[in-house]
Design an enzyme around this catalytic site. Structure first.
Site, PDB file in Angstrom:
ATOM      1  N   LYS A 124      45.121  78.326  -1.505  1.00 17.91           N
ATOM      2  CA  LYS A 124      44.525  79.310  -0.583  1.00 17.91           C
ATOM      3  C   LYS A 124      45.221  80.665  -0.681  1.00 17.91           C
ATOM      4  O   LYS A 124      46.300  80.794  -1.263  1.00 17.91           O
ATOM      5  CB  LYS A 124      44.545  78.756   0.844  1.00 17.91           C
ATOM      6  CG  LYS A 124      43.489  77.673   1.001  1.00 17.91           C
ATOM      7  CD  LYS A 124      43.270  77.217   2.398  1.00 17.91           C
ATOM      8  CE  LYS A 124      42.115  76.203   2.405  1.00 17.91           C
ATOM      9  NZ  LYS A 124      41.998  75.486   3.657  1.00 17.91           N
ATOM     10  N   ARG A 126      45.185  67.779   1.578  1.00 17.49           N
ATOM     11  CA  ARG A 126      43.929  67.989   0.832  1.00 17.49           C
ATOM     12  C   ARG A 126      44.232  68.964  -0.295  1.00 17.49           C
ATOM     13  O   ARG A 126      44.572  70.119  -0.042  1.00 17.49           O
ATOM     14  CB  ARG A 126      42.875  68.552   1.787  1.00 17.49           C
ATOM     15  CG  ARG A 126      41.519  68.798   1.158  1.00 17.49           C
ATOM     16  CD  ARG A 126      40.546  69.360   2.193  1.00 17.49           C
ATOM     17  NE  ARG A 126      39.226  69.556   1.633  1.00 17.49           N
ATOM     18  CZ  ARG A 126      38.853  70.632   0.944  1.00 17.49           C
ATOM     19  NH1 ARG A 126      39.703  71.619   0.717  1.00 17.49           N
ATOM     20  NH2 ARG A 126      37.626  70.737   0.478  1.00 17.49           N
TER      21      ARG A 126
HETATM   22  N1  HH2 Z   1      39.503  73.893   3.239  1.00 16.84           N
HETATM   23  C1  HH2 Z   1      38.403  74.135   2.507  1.00 16.84           C
HETATM   24  C2  HH2 Z   1      37.270  73.319   2.626  1.00 16.84           C
HETATM   25  N2  HH2 Z   1      37.277  72.261   3.470  1.00 16.84           N
HETATM   26  N3  HH2 Z   1      38.411  70.899   5.009  1.00 16.84           N
HETATM   27  C3  HH2 Z   1      39.486  70.628   5.731  1.00 16.84           C
HETATM   28  N4  HH2 Z   1      39.514  69.559   6.535  1.00 16.84           N
HETATM   29  N5  HH2 Z   1      40.616  71.410   5.666  1.00 16.84           N
HETATM   30  C4  HH2 Z   1      40.672  72.505   4.862  1.00 16.84           C
HETATM   31  O1  HH2 Z   1      41.711  73.200   4.877  1.00 16.84           O
HETATM   32  C5  HH2 Z   1      39.525  72.824   4.086  1.00 16.84           C
HETATM   33  C6  HH2 Z   1      38.384  71.979   4.182  1.00 16.84           C
HETATM   34  C7  HH2 Z   1      38.380  75.273   1.561  1.00 16.84           C
HETATM   35  O2  HH2 Z   1      38.779  74.846   0.296  1.00 16.84           O
HETATM   36  P1  HH2 Z   1      37.777  74.457  -0.896  1.00 16.84           P
HETATM   37  O3  HH2 Z   1      36.954  73.279  -0.541  1.00 16.84           O
HETATM   38  O4  HH2 Z   1      38.562  74.311  -2.133  1.00 16.84           O
HETATM   39  O5  HH2 Z   1      36.888  75.756  -1.073  1.00 16.84           O
HETATM   40  P2  HH2 Z   1      35.404  76.123  -0.680  1.00 16.84           P
HETATM   41  O6  HH2 Z   1      35.252  76.027   0.794  1.00 16.84           O
HETATM   42  O7  HH2 Z   1      35.251  77.531  -1.205  1.00 16.84           O
HETATM   43  O8  HH2 Z   1      34.461  75.157  -1.355  1.00 16.84           O
END
Ligand code: HH2
Length: 288
Positions: A229, A263
């Site tokens: 992030k 995660r």
């Molecule tokens: N962060 C993201 C997405 N989902 N869920 C939880 N529970 N906690 C988090 O910190 C979290 C999440 C963002 O990361 P990512 O899925 O890699 O990116 P994107 O939302 O752009 O798909």
């Protein structure tokens, strides 16, 4: 280190929380901030999930909608078309390894379809606030991750503001957990997440991480998602595809303050770091 003697009920699985768990992330989206566009092909996405299983993922989290800052909402039909075929493809490999599949979604229709297709966990950045979301979870035994977010992804980084970020996040999560309990969701199915980066400045994220034990004191397993992030980028000066080491450090810091699940995109490196961590913390290492 996480010291939960309990287990998380995750559909047909019971995940022991006596060691920190690694949740491997895979986004089948064109626009996710870390892996957007990389796994649009179903075969590539399936291969990556199988790879994560080999690398030590304890849970696999798949998502069909990016929620990065500025993201535009994905129509329901597109999200279903992305997530359900992947879920069906990876299910045999995940089942063979005893690894539950989590689906990252805010939409009740996707939640229901995912559970029907074998998902054991719903990971909702909106903490089941959408109409019909709690009802989608209240029957059955899927686990749910309730995450804190201030605002909406499109605008959440514009004006993040809190009285006391830790107290505000804890109060929100306690209220959402109570709403779930009132709807009949057993407490052993609930995971809480402070939502690093969701309507938070770098300083908010660092404060939450430093004081994570105060959120852990709510009594539910905590999930921490810091992987790649922007806070890691600000601290290290690295681009998104070069934040692995910083992300592993953040994952260890979270576990040291009570996170039960991390995660992450970099499963292998995080799993290795946690093995060393646990050995230092006194657990008997498995000599390879
Ligand atoms: N962060 C993201 C997405 N989902 N869920 C939880 N529970 N906690 C988090 O910190 C979290 C999440 C963002 O990361 P990512 O899925 O890699 O990116 P994107 O939302 O752009 O798909």
């Amino acid at each position: 280190m996480a010291a939960h003697s309990e287990a998380l009920v995750c559909g047909r699985y019971r995940l022991s929380l006596d060691r920190p768990l690694v949740m491997g992330v895979l986004n089948i989206t064109p626009d996710s901030f870390a892996d957007g566009g990389v796994f649009l092909d179903l075969r590539d996405a399936t291969d990556r999930v199988r790879q994560m299983l080999g690398e030590g993922a304890d849970i696999v989290d798949i998502g069909g909608e990016s929620t990065r800052p500025g993201a535009v909402p994905t129509p329901e039909a597109h999200e279903l078309d992305r997530v359900i075929p992947l879920l069906e493809n990876i299910r045999p490999s995940c089942d063979a390894r005893g690894v539950p599949i989590s689906v990252d979604t805010r939409k009740p229709v996707v939640m229901r379809a995912a559970i029907a297709a074998g998902a054991s966990m719903i990971n909702d950045i909106n903490a089941l606030r959408a109409p019909g979301a709690i009802e989608a979870l209240s029957e059955g035994s899927a686990a749910v991750c309730l995450m804190h977010m201030q605002g909406e992804p499109a605008t959440m980084q514009h004006s993040a503001s809190y009285e006391d970020v830790v107290a505000d996040v804890a109060a929100f999560l306690a209220e959402r957990a109570s709403a779930c309990l009132a709807a009949g969701i057993d407490r052993h199915r609930i995971v809480l997440d402070p939502g690093f980066g969701f309507g938070k400045t770098v300083e908010h994220n660092l404060t939450l991480l430093r004081r994570l034990t105060e959120i852990a004191a709510l009594g539910y397993p905590l999930l921490a998602g810091l992987s790649r992030k922007s806070t890691i980028g600000v601290l290290t000066g690295r681009n998104v595809d070069d934040r692995m080491a910083g992300s592993v450090a953040a994952a260890l810091a979270a576990v040291a303050r009570g996170a039960a699940i991390v995660r992450v995109h970099d499963v292998r490196e995080t799993a290795d770091a946690l093995k060393v961590w646990r050995a230092v913390e006194g657990e008997q290492p498995r000599v390879l």
